[in-house]
Motif scaffolding. Structure first.
Motif, mmCIF file in Angstrom:
data_model
loop_
_atom_site.group_PDB
_atom_site.id
_atom_site.type_symbol
_atom_site.label_atom_id
_atom_site.label_comp_id
_atom_site.label_asym_id
_atom_site.label_seq_id
_atom_site.Cartn_x
_atom_site.Cartn_y
_atom_site.Cartn_z
ATOM 1 N N ALA A 199 0.831 -1.203 0.000
ATOM 2 C CA ALA A 199 0.000 0.000 0.000
ATOM 3 C C ALA A 199 0.869 1.258 0.000
ATOM 4 C CB ALA A 199 -0.928 -0.007 1.211
ATOM 5 N N ALA A 200 1.952 1.253 0.776
ATOM 6 C CA ALA A 200 2.837 2.414 0.831
ATOM 7 C C ALA A 200 3.528 2.645 -0.510
ATOM 8 C CB ALA A 200 3.879 2.219 1.929
ATOM 9 N N LEU A 201 3.950 1.580 -1.168
ATOM 10 C CA LEU A 201 4.578 1.718 -2.489
ATOM 11 C C LEU A 201 3.585 2.252 -3.507
ATOM 12 C CD1 LEU A 201 6.766 -1.520 -2.784
ATOM 13 C CD2 LEU A 201 7.590 0.837 -2.911
ATOM 14 N N GLN A 202 2.365 1.740 -3.474
ATOM 15 C CA GLN A 202 1.358 2.178 -4.434
ATOM 16 C C GLN A 202 1.014 3.650 -4.229
ATOM 17 O OE1 GLN A 202 -1.826 -0.590 -4.724
ATOM 18 N NE2 GLN A 202 -2.485 0.156 -6.711
ATOM 19 N N GLU A 203 0.931 4.092 -2.984
ATOM 20 C CA GLU A 203 0.629 5.491 -2.711
ATOM 21 C C GLU A 203 1.773 6.401 -3.162
ATOM 22 O OE1 GLU A 203 0.077 8.511 1.110
ATOM 23 O OE2 GLU A 203 0.279 6.354 1.431
ATOM 24 N N LEU A 204 3.016 5.970 -2.931
ATOM 25 C CA LEU A 204 4.174 6.803 -3.248
ATOM 26 C C LEU A 204 4.513 6.787 -4.732
ATOM 27 C CD1 LEU A 204 6.122 8.564 -1.617
ATOM 28 C CD2 LEU A 204 7.648 6.585 -1.442
ATOM 29 N N ASP A 205 4.374 5.617 -5.384
ATOM 30 C CA ASP A 205 4.693 5.446 -6.811
ATOM 31 C C ASP A 205 6.063 6.048 -7.139
ATOM 32 O OD1 ASP A 205 4.391 4.638 -9.405
ATOM 33 O OD2 ASP A 205 3.163 6.351 -10.011
ATOM 34 N N PRO A 206 7.139 5.479 -6.600
ATOM 35 C CA PRO A 206 8.477 6.079 -6.752
ATOM 36 C C PRO A 206 8.949 6.136 -8.203
ATOM 37 C CG PRO A 206 8.444 4.406 -5.033
ATOM 38 C CD PRO A 206 7.177 4.256 -5.797
ATOM 39 N N THR A 207 9.843 7.098 -8.478
ATOM 40 C CA THR A 207 10.520 7.165 -9.769
ATOM 41 C C THR A 207 11.654 6.141 -9.775
ATOM 42 O OG1 THR A 207 12.122 8.815 -9.005
ATOM 43 C CG2 THR A 207 10.026 9.631 -9.903
ATOM 44 N N GLU A 208 12.306 5.968 -10.919
ATOM 45 C CA GLU A 208 13.408 5.003 -10.996
ATOM 46 C C GLU A 208 14.560 5.413 -10.085
ATOM 47 O OE1 GLU A 208 14.609 4.115 -14.969
ATOM 48 O OE2 GLU A 208 12.718 3.110 -15.466
ATOM 49 N N GLU A 209 14.833 6.720 -9.997
ATOM 50 C CA GLU A 209 15.895 7.185 -9.102
ATOM 51 C C GLU A 209 15.547 6.890 -7.641
ATOM 52 O OE1 GLU A 209 16.422 9.337 -12.896
ATOM 53 O OE2 GLU A 209 14.690 8.878 -11.616
ATOM 54 N N GLU A 210 14.295 7.092 -7.272
ATOM 55 C CA GLU A 210 13.881 6.806 -5.890
ATOM 56 C C GLU A 210 13.925 5.305 -5.604
ATOM 57 O OE1 GLU A 210 10.774 10.332 -4.651
ATOM 58 O OE2 GLU A 210 10.104 8.879 -6.170
ATOM 59 N N TYR A 211 13.493 4.509 -6.575
ATOM 60 C CA TYR A 211 13.573 3.065 -6.400
ATOM 61 C C TYR A 211 15.036 2.635 -6.196
ATOM 62 C CZ TYR A 211 8.842 1.324 -7.297
ATOM 63 O OH TYR A 211 7.509 0.992 -7.189
ATOM 64 N N THR A 212 15.922 3.168 -7.027
ATOM 65 C CA THR A 212 17.338 2.807 -6.921
ATOM 66 C C THR A 212 17.876 3.146 -5.545
ATOM 67 O OG1 THR A 212 17.685 3.141 -9.300
ATOM 68 C CG2 THR A 212 19.634 3.197 -7.881
ATOM 69 N N PHE A 213 17.542 4.341 -5.056
ATOM 70 C CA PHE A 213 17.995 4.740 -3.724
ATOM 71 C C PHE A 213 17.388 3.826 -2.661
ATOM 72 C CE2 PHE A 213 17.564 7.129 0.234
ATOM 73 C CZ PHE A 213 18.885 7.521 0.439
ATOM 74 N N LEU A 214 16.123 3.473 -2.811
ATOM 75 C CA LEU A 214 15.454 2.623 -1.832
ATOM 76 C C LEU A 214 16.112 1.249 -1.761
ATOM 77 C CD1 LEU A 214 13.129 2.197 0.174
ATOM 78 C CD2 LEU A 214 11.679 1.554 -1.762
ATOM 79 N N PHE A 215 16.368 0.633 -2.925
ATOM 80 C CA PHE A 215 17.034 -0.670 -2.959
ATOM 81 C C PHE A 215 18.416 -0.579 -2.325
ATOM 82 C CE2 PHE A 215 13.852 -2.036 -6.024
ATOM 83 C CZ PHE A 215 13.780 -3.403 -5.810
ATOM 84 N N ALA A 216 19.189 0.446 -2.726
ATOM 85 C CA ALA A 216 20.555 0.576 -2.224
ATOM 86 C C ALA A 216 20.571 0.840 -0.726
ATOM 87 C CB ALA A 216 21.267 1.702 -2.978
ATOM 88 N N HIS A 217 19.725 1.747 -0.269
ATOM 89 C CA HIS A 217 19.696 2.095 1.149
ATOM 90 C C HIS A 217 19.302 0.878 1.990
ATOM 91 C CE1 HIS A 217 18.460 4.036 4.918
ATOM 92 N NE2 HIS A 217 19.206 5.065 4.544
ATOM 93 N N LEU A 218 18.288 0.143 1.561
ATOM 94 C CA LEU A 218 17.846 -1.044 2.289
ATOM 95 C C LEU A 218 18.971 -2.070 2.387
ATOM 96 C CD1 LEU A 218 15.654 -2.902 3.551
ATOM 97 C CD2 LEU A 218 15.091 -3.619 1.211
ATOM 98 N N CYS A 219 19.596 -2.382 1.255
ATOM 99 C CA CYS A 219 20.632 -3.421 1.220
ATOM 100 C C CYS A 219 21.862 -3.010 2.024
ATOM 101 C CB CYS A 219 21.026 -3.716 -0.231
ATOM 102 S SG CYS A 219 19.732 -4.524 -1.205
ATOM 103 N N PHE A 220 22.348 -1.793 1.823
ATOM 104 C CA PHE A 220 23.567 -1.369 2.494
ATOM 105 C C PHE A 220 23.349 -1.166 3.995
ATOM 106 C CE2 PHE A 220 24.831 0.633 -1.802
ATOM 107 C CZ PHE A 220 25.349 -0.578 -2.220
#
Length: 396
Positions: free
Chosen positions: A286-307
């Motif tokens: 639900a949070a992802l659907q509401e936010l609908d991130p851009t590719e740059e935001e998705y990239t940051f989200l993946f990187a931040h989570l993993c690191f």
């Protein structure tokens, strides 16, 4: 936890020093090495030299070096025995399995189980998977990377994250092959993705492999949410139980999952155990659907989570490295919001991104006591050649 042996044989394989299962190609060896030699003796690997340059390490050996080890031990294709007998156990004599194929399957890394041993464990050998990751690390990104900053370069690797709706495969029955192919897919996907981040490429090989082995399954969790959200966005009337993992569509209400190979417990108990990390799924979607991130935001989200996960797990040098990665990408994200999006007040949006990150990590931390309890009662009969790679994955 004590390691449970996959064989009661008192002999050691002359190639890898693991427990041997019989005489294969003239050498006392395990089924894994025998199967490898059978496939590779006349392959291209027989004419190649060391590929990775790291075969003096214990983490993995490349195929040419492993093949040479087999030959040095005395393996020869002319010594194939059609009616060989398994090494007898003390006080008993057992017949050999009908074929090596009973124990070796796809994907490439090996699966075998000694069913004659009491409390037999299924051993997953991922050395070949690590070898393939090493090859990718040697060759670098699949395409040239040109961008003004690290976040932009990393975003060019988003092609590995984007859902391909044209090639979704519906799965109604999932067995060990499906699960192992998923592990292989995500481990190699994360390796290719990280090749688009310059700072990762600057690390020594040991740190690179440590990061890879720790973050691939965290990446997988977020990827599942992103793919599922994208599918539901394109199909507004899809059921909530419809999930996208990799490029596979599953209806969790109707899919049949084979758990017999991984556990002796009833299926419903095993499934409840495996689903312990999914308690926040609907909130995250639900949070992802509401936010609908851009590719740059998705990239940051993946990187931040993993690191961030890797830093918390290992501390020390890994934490210092991952903190520096996050700082670089945070500065680039600030530039993206202010200069490109003309959004100087982006803190609320960033807070929502971090809320998704925190929910995934919270599910991992909360599952740890249950995973530990599961190990005490041997809920899963799976063992791994590199158990650190599967910690917090839900299967260790």
């Amino acid at each position: 936890m004590d390691v449970v042996s996959t064989s009661t044989s008192p002999f050691a394989c002359k190639v890898c020093n693991q427990a041997a299962h019989g005489n294969h190609f003239g050498v006392i060896s395990c089924r894994a090495c025998a199967a490898f030699f059978r496939r590779s003796a006349s392959s291209k690997w027989s004419k190649m030299s060391c590929r990775g340059g790291s075969c003096d390490q214990e983490t993995y050996s490349c195929k040419p070096c492993r093949l040479q080890k087999c030959r040095d031990a005395g393996m020869d294709t002319t010594k194939f025995q059609y009616n060989r007998e398994i090494i007898p156990q003390v006080g008993q004599f057992t017949l050999p399995p009908p074929s090596i194929e009973s124990y070796v399957g796809r994907p490439e890394f090996l699966l075998f189980c000694d069913t004659d041993a009491p409390n037999a464990k299924v051993l997953i050998d991922v050395r070949y998977l690590l070898e393939e990751a090493g090859r990718i690390l040697n060759y670098g990104p699949e395409s040239p990377v040109f961008a003004e900053n690290q976040l932009k370069k990393f975003t060019q690797g988003f092609k590995f994250v984007r859902l391909n709706v044209e090639n979704l495969q519906k799965v109604e029955y999932a067995d060990q092959k499906e699960l192992m192919e998923m592990w292989e897919y995500y481990f190699l996907l994360v390796t290719k993705w990280l090749m688009y981040f310059d700072e990762f490429q600057k690390l020594n090989r040991h740190l690179q492999m440590t990061l890879l082995q720790s973050i691939w399954h965290v990446f997988q969790k977020l990827h599942k949410y992103v793919g599922t959200m994208a599918y539901h966005k394109m199909n507004p009337y899809a059921k909530k139980t419809n999930v996208i993992i990799k490029n596979v569509f599953m209806d969790m209400e109707n899919v049949t999952i084979d758990t017999n190979w991984m556990s002796d417990y009833p299926k419903e108990h095993v499934m409840r155990y495996l689903m312990v990390q999914t308690c926040h799924d609907f909130d995250i979607l639900a949070a992802l659907q509401e936010l609908d991130p851009t590719e740059e935001e998705y990239t940051f989200l993946f990187a931040h989570l993993c690191f961030q996960y890797a830093g918390k797990r290992y501390q020390g040098d890994i934490l210092r490295v991952t903190d520096s990665f996050i700082e670089i990408l945070s500065n680039d994200l600030h530039h993206y919001y202010v200069e490109e999006q003309n959004r100087p007040r982006y803190f609320l949006r960033l807070a929502k991104l971090m809320k998704i990150n925190n929910a995934i990590q919270k599910a991992i931390w909360e599952s740890r006591p249950k995973m530990e309890l599961g190990r005490v009662f041997n809920v899963l009969k799976i063992e791994f050649s590199h158990p650190e790679m599967f910690e917090d994955s839900g299967f260790y």
